[in-house]
Design a protein around this motif. Structure first.
Motif, PDB file in Angstrom:
ATOM      1  N   VAL A  52      37.573  45.527  39.026  1.00 32.35           N
ATOM      2  CA  VAL A  52      36.957  44.191  38.904  1.00 32.35           C
ATOM      3  C   VAL A  52      37.704  43.315  37.894  1.00 32.35           C
ATOM      4  CG1 VAL A  52      34.666  45.064  39.528  1.00 32.35           C
ATOM      5  CG2 VAL A  52      35.311  44.935  37.104  1.00 32.35           C
ATOM      6  N   ASP A  53      38.737  43.857  37.288  1.00 32.44           N
ATOM      7  CA  ASP A  53      39.367  43.210  36.130  1.00 32.44           C
ATOM      8  C   ASP A  53      39.928  41.814  36.419  1.00 32.44           C
ATOM      9  OD1 ASP A  53      39.020  45.968  35.727  1.00 32.44           O
ATOM     10  OD2 ASP A  53      40.607  46.051  34.231  1.00 32.44           O
ATOM     11  N   ARG A  54      40.613  41.628  37.527  1.00 36.79           N
ATOM     12  CA  ARG A  54      41.291  40.357  37.795  1.00 36.79           C
ATOM     13  C   ARG A  54      40.301  39.231  38.124  1.00 36.79           C
ATOM     14  NH1 ARG A  54      42.914  37.863  42.476  1.00 36.79           N
ATOM     15  NH2 ARG A  54      42.386  39.712  43.702  1.00 36.79           N
ATOM     16  N   THR A  55      39.217  39.575  38.816  1.00 37.22           N
ATOM     17  CA  THR A  55      38.374  38.498  39.355  1.00 37.22           C
ATOM     18  C   THR A  55      37.028  38.332  38.641  1.00 37.22           C
ATOM     19  OG1 THR A  55      37.633  40.060  41.050  1.00 37.22           O
ATOM     20  CG2 THR A  55      39.362  38.506  41.692  1.00 37.22           C
ATOM     21  N   SER A  56      36.710  39.230  37.682  1.00 36.81           N
ATOM     22  CA  SER A  56      35.410  39.097  37.002  1.00 36.81           C
ATOM     23  C   SER A  56      35.582  39.151  35.486  1.00 36.81           C
ATOM     24  CB  SER A  56      34.461  40.216  37.445  1.00 36.81           C
ATOM     25  OG  SER A  56      34.717  41.391  36.695  1.00 36.81           O
ATOM     26  N   ASP A  57      34.440  39.060  34.787  1.00 39.33           N
ATOM     27  CA  ASP A  57      34.481  39.163  33.322  1.00 39.33           C
ATOM     28  C   ASP A  57      34.271  40.614  32.874  1.00 39.33           C
ATOM     29  OD1 ASP A  57      31.853  39.363  34.098  1.00 39.33           O
ATOM     30  OD2 ASP A  57      31.078  37.946  32.598  1.00 39.33           O
ATOM     31  N   GLY A  58      34.313  41.547  33.806  1.00 41.23           N
ATOM     32  CA  GLY A  58      34.144  42.958  33.467  1.00 41.23           C
ATOM     33  C   GLY A  58      35.428  43.736  33.639  1.00 41.23           C
ATOM     34  N   SER A  59      35.305  45.067  33.569  1.00 40.87           N
ATOM     35  CA  SER A  59      36.462  45.902  33.831  1.00 40.87           C
ATOM     36  C   SER A  59      35.987  47.213  34.438  1.00 40.87           C
ATOM     37  CB  SER A  59      37.256  46.157  32.540  1.00 40.87           C
ATOM     38  OG  SER A  59      36.501  46.963  31.675  1.00 40.87           O
ATOM     39  N   GLY A  60      36.894  47.871  35.140  1.00 42.86           N
ATOM     40  CA  GLY A  60      36.581  49.174  35.721  1.00 42.86           C
ATOM     41  C   GLY A  60      36.760  49.190  37.225  1.00 42.86           C
ATOM     42  N   GLU A  61      36.709  50.390  37.771  1.00 45.06           N
ATOM     43  CA  GLU A  61      36.927  50.574  39.200  1.00 45.06           C
ATOM     44  C   GLU A  61      35.623  50.364  39.980  1.00 45.06           C
ATOM     45  OE1 GLU A  61      40.324  53.746  39.879  1.00 45.06           O
ATOM     46  OE2 GLU A  61      38.974  54.313  38.255  1.00 45.06           O
ATOM     47  N   VAL A  62      35.752  49.701  41.099  1.00 47.01           N
ATOM     48  CA  VAL A  62      34.582  49.343  41.913  1.00 47.01           C
ATOM     49  C   VAL A  62      33.783  50.588  42.283  1.00 47.01           C
ATOM     50  CG1 VAL A  62      33.842  48.278  44.094  1.00 47.01           C
ATOM     51  CG2 VAL A  62      35.783  47.323  42.829  1.00 47.01           C
ATOM     52  N   ASP A  63      34.480  51.656  42.675  1.00 45.23           N
ATOM     53  CA  ASP A  63      33.736  52.842  43.160  1.00 45.23           C
ATOM     54  C   ASP A  63      33.194  53.701  42.019  1.00 45.23           C
ATOM     55  OD1 ASP A  63      36.066  54.071  42.346  1.00 45.23           O
ATOM     56  OD2 ASP A  63      36.426  55.121  44.239  1.00 45.23           O
ATOM     57  N   ARG A  71      26.555  43.573  39.838  1.00 42.55           N
ATOM     58  CA  ARG A  71      25.803  42.315  39.954  1.00 42.55           C
ATOM     59  C   ARG A  71      25.707  41.572  38.621  1.00 42.55           C
ATOM     60  NH1 ARG A  71      24.819  40.417  45.173  1.00 42.55           N
ATOM     61  NH2 ARG A  71      23.286  41.700  46.223  1.00 42.55           N
ATOM     62  N   ARG A  72      25.833  42.316  37.519  1.00 44.57           N
ATOM     63  CA  ARG A  72      25.741  41.662  36.206  1.00 44.57           C
ATOM     64  C   ARG A  72      27.007  40.874  35.871  1.00 44.57           C
ATOM     65  NH1 ARG A  72      24.564  46.731  33.313  1.00 44.57           N
ATOM     66  NH2 ARG A  72      22.675  47.430  34.355  1.00 44.57           N
ATOM     67  N   LEU A  73      28.088  41.163  36.604  1.00 45.18           N
ATOM     68  CA  LEU A  73      29.372  40.529  36.266  1.00 45.18           C
ATOM     69  C   LEU A  73      29.480  39.131  36.878  1.00 45.18           C
ATOM     70  CD1 LEU A  73      31.724  43.588  36.887  1.00 45.18           C
ATOM     71  CD2 LEU A  73      30.598  42.894  34.752  1.00 45.18           C
ATOM     72  N   ASP A  74      30.266  38.314  36.193  1.00 44.48           N
ATOM     73  CA  ASP A  74      30.516  36.960  36.688  1.00 44.48           C
ATOM     74  C   ASP A  74      31.829  36.955  37.479  1.00 44.48           C
ATOM     75  OD1 ASP A  74      29.912  33.815  36.038  1.00 44.48           O
ATOM     76  OD2 ASP A  74      32.036  34.255  36.296  1.00 44.48           O
ATOM     77  N   PHE A  75      31.743  36.544  38.738  1.00 45.24           N
ATOM     78  CA  PHE A  75      32.933  36.518  39.596  1.00 45.24           C
ATOM     79  C   PHE A  75      33.407  35.086  39.862  1.00 45.24           C
ATOM     80  CE2 PHE A  75      31.824  40.900  40.251  1.00 45.24           C
ATOM     81  CZ  PHE A  75      33.038  41.523  40.545  1.00 45.24           C
ATOM     82  N   GLY A  76      32.914  34.140  39.056  1.00 41.61           N
ATOM     83  CA  GLY A  76      33.271  32.760  39.320  1.00 41.61           C
ATOM     84  C   GLY A  76      34.185  32.124  38.295  1.00 41.61           C
ATOM     85  N   ALA A  77      33.890  32.374  37.007  1.00 41.94           N
ATOM     86  CA  ALA A  77      34.515  31.583  35.938  1.00 41.94           C
ATOM     87  C   ALA A  77      36.022  31.791  35.834  1.00 41.94           C
ATOM     88  CB  ALA A  77      33.841  31.891  34.611  1.00 41.94           C
ATOM     89  N   LYS A  78      36.511  32.971  36.245  1.00 41.20           N
ATOM     90  CA  LYS A  78      37.968  33.181  36.135  1.00 41.20           C
ATOM     91  C   LYS A  78      38.727  32.265  37.091  1.00 41.20           C
ATOM     92  CE  LYS A  78      39.229  37.355  33.869  1.00 41.20           C
ATOM     93  NZ  LYS A  78      39.476  38.803  33.966  1.00 41.20           N
ATOM     94  N   PHE A  79      38.081  31.907  38.188  1.00 43.66           N
ATOM     95  CA  PHE A  79      38.713  30.970  39.130  1.00 43.66           C
ATOM     96  C   PHE A  79      38.679  29.568  38.545  1.00 43.66           C
ATOM     97  CE2 PHE A  79      38.653  27.984  42.658  1.00 43.66           C
ATOM     98  CZ  PHE A  79      39.717  28.430  43.431  1.00 43.66           C
TER      99      PHE A  79
END
Ligand code: G3P
Ligand code: MG
Length: 235
Positions: A52-63, A71-79
């Protein structure tokens, strides 16, 4: 030529979010492409990278993250800060967002040596949704495609490729399951191969094209459609 929004419309909004999908749909695209993966708790979510590192404010492997953690991570602000608050969607949410008169291309992403049954979970979600005539399931993982075709015999299959097969016809015939479309990287589109695929009754959908000149060249070679981050440039 068909225009398919890549990761929704990844050049216009955060990739693989419902907002990116809505932007693509507003542009009257022929369809939408998304990438799907399994979470730790076996939910099917929409994300391209294995972390999730590149596209969210979190880190770690999806699986290795649960849906709740994702769901707690933000996937918008980095864009762009104006998209702050965008969440990771599930496959079911995308199915409920894309009208069934548009194409939905679901691309399976999984680490081959860590297979955990993405195909089974995708098949369950699609069955639960109840309609699949508008869906193409694609992958670079052709073994995964064989599995999903066994689970959902009527589903249309798209073969993603990033290579020049020595003999395209014999590769396709050797797969042992029917394919609806061929999805080559645009850099590797070959005029003769396109002709072979069209003669075999397949569509040829090429990724990722963000430049009108390239799109015209591909169209002149017979390519049926393109995946683009910027569908606004074409429709
Ligand atoms: O499905 C077309 C394209 O999305 C394949 O490559 O890496 O962008 O998922 P990628
Ligand atoms: Mg993709």
């Amino acid at each position: 030529m068909k225009i398919i929004g890549h990761r929704g419309a990844a050049g216009l909004a955060p990739e693989n979010t419902l907002e990116a999908i809505r932007r693509g749909l507003e542009l009257n695209v022929h369809g939408i492409e998304i990438d799907v993966q399994l979470t730790k708790d076996r939910q099917v979510v929409v994300i391209h990278d294995f972390t999730v590192d590149r596209t969210s404010d979190g880190s770690g492997e999806v699986d290795r993250l649960t849906l709740e953690e994702l769901r707690r991570l933000d996937f918008g602000a980095k864009f762009h800060p104006s998209f702050k608050g965008e969440r990771i969607p599930t496959l079911m949410e995308v199915l409920q967002t894309v009208p069934t008169d548009r194409l939905l291309n679901v691309e399976l992403k999984q680490i081959a040596y860590r297979r955990r049954g993405l195909e089974e979970e995708v098949a369950k979600v699609i069955r639960h949704f109840g309609q699949h005539h508008h869906i193409i399931v694609s992958s670079f993982d052709h073994r995964g495609l064989k599995t999903i075709k066994e689970l959902l015999p009527e589903i249309r299959i798209g073969l993603l490729t990033y290579h020049y097969p020595v003999n395209p016809r014999s590769y396709l015939e050797g797969l042992g399951f029917p394919v609806y479309s061929l999805h080559p990287a645009f850099e590797l589109v070959d005029r003769e191969d396109v002709k072979t695929y069209l003669d075999m009754g397949l569509e040829v959908l090429s990724y990722t094209v963000n430049d009108p000149q390239t799109a015209r060249e591909l169209e002149s070679m017979g390519v049926s459609g393109i995946f683009s981050d910027r569908p606004d440039l074409f429709v």
